[in-house]
Design an enzyme around this catalytic site. Structure first.
Site, mmCIF file in Angstrom:
data_model
loop_
_atom_site.group_PDB
_atom_site.id
_atom_site.type_symbol
_atom_site.label_atom_id
_atom_site.label_comp_id
_atom_site.label_asym_id
_atom_site.label_seq_id
_atom_site.Cartn_x
_atom_site.Cartn_y
_atom_site.Cartn_z
ATOM 1 C CB THR D 14 -18.508 -83.924 23.277
ATOM 2 O OG1 THR D 14 -18.215 -85.308 23.053
ATOM 3 C CG2 THR D 14 -19.960 -83.777 23.688
ATOM 4 C CG ASP D 15 -13.675 -80.536 22.291
ATOM 5 O OD1 ASP D 15 -13.797 -80.572 23.537
ATOM 6 O OD2 ASP D 15 -13.516 -79.481 21.667
ATOM 7 C CD GLN D 16 -8.129 -84.143 24.054
ATOM 8 O OE1 GLN D 16 -8.078 -85.267 23.558
ATOM 9 N NE2 GLN D 16 -7.044 -83.499 24.417
ATOM 10 C CG MET D 17 -11.315 -78.477 25.926
ATOM 11 S SD MET D 17 -11.547 -76.711 25.556
ATOM 12 C CE MET D 17 -10.381 -76.542 24.182
#
Lengths: 137, 137, 137, 137
Positions: D14-17
């Site tokens: 995952t990423d910060q979105m």
């Protein structure tokens, strides 16, 4: 405007072929557009702080030659198109030592609110829209 | 309770030594604790939905032998300690074909709200705290 | 000798907590020791060309605070011990803007031939062993 | 032949979105072609043991919707073309819970010796060439 920035290949980015694993060039594209925005006068961080996300909707990459561990690579980034609802970047990855083109490709993005709704950049972040429009020319 | 789950080594996880790059074992630890929680009856996703994060505050890993591309590896996960404010997992990574121990290590976590404040799990998510307490024995 | 180098956090390195995923600090350790070797006068690439690998046998990392997207971070690297058959690095990751210590840890390595046999660095690469010995003091 | 395999989204992906970082779908493509080969009766590991590498020369990916942490995703893989010197895969990534198409794309590959020379698969690994030809129909 063309933005260039240099990275050095990490051991972690290699694979058992002894070369850089292919998706890492696309991670470098992300570094390229971050630097393009910074050099234009905006930053992607500001954009997110204004509630605008720039998710990737399309990517393509063509591989010409391999980067290897500890190589310095130049990421060259330009904007290919910028419309009210979308933008498209073009990237080239070059080996610094001899200028050889290693890979090139595009990413396309839409402008999205944090709630996931399509938004016009002009409306959501007019100043940044202005900066991008000028730098894209 | 010991939770076990199996993964298969991705090409992307190898490096130019021809073996798995060392931080990937620690990514597999993350898969291990996700599965431990699922097998206990809670899920990490639920915990986050209740507003509790479980950031890593410490990690250690000892490497005994190498996993290679396409190897199946077993991740074995147990809870070493569970206190009101912290918990500690222990992991072993084994090659499935011959049971050889490849790596082992720990992660320590605190319980945090999304605003970054330390919280007691018993207070923030009492049902999950109960499930973890029982499964940790 | 202390070697310092600076990296900028990639979007790819963040996770859904909005901070850098914890194993990336350990990837940055790899950048740190690569730069330590370069600044000492040797390079890890040369070492591999001489047939010597430096696999990680142990790693630990303690997390104090979080790096975020686009932060510049300083990686400070020193050698904690250097013996005929092993070496140990110590790393600190600092946020550049305010000098705050974000994470710190160690990696331990043995010297290995490409065939996987333990080797004394003094024997396999005497000049590099000399350089490392001097820079470790 | 269509090969399907299932993966579960890692927190690391995952990423910060709050969604899966876009290059991970392309890593999943790699899992897809590994499984396609296995289900055809060959394995990529065998191919490499015979001295044949399958580097990616082109990739494209179109993103329709986002995978999230802990989602199960189905990777569906087919061969779009197989010629003496090249092959092209097509992939679709579907969310398992509701079958929604999340992403789709292609990778193109050439056949290469470990010395980096283009080779005809029929010549370098005739049995595997035969298996792939039959499964590609």
């Amino acid at each position: 405007m063309e933005a260039t920035t240099t990275i050095r290949v990490r051991y972690q980015e290699t694979d058992q072929m002894g070369i850089v694993y292919h998706t890492n060039y696309i991670v470098w594209f992300e570094i390229g557009r971050t630097e393009w925005l910074r050099q234009s006068g905006a930053t992607y961080k500001e954009l997110e702080n204004l509630g605008v996300l720039l998710p990737v909707t399309n990517v393509d990459c063509k591989y010409h030659a391999s980067a290897r561990y500890d190589d310095e690579c130049i990421i060259s980034t330009t904007v290919e198109s910028f419309t009210p609802a979308r933008m498209k970047f073009f990237y080239q990855i070059l080996r610094k030592s001899d200028g050889k083109l290693l890979a090139e490709g595009h990413t396309e993005h839409c402008f999205l609110t944090k709630e996931g709704k399509i938004v016009r950049l002009q409306k959501a972040a007019p100043q940044i829209a202005q900066i991008i429009a000028e730098s894209s020319m």
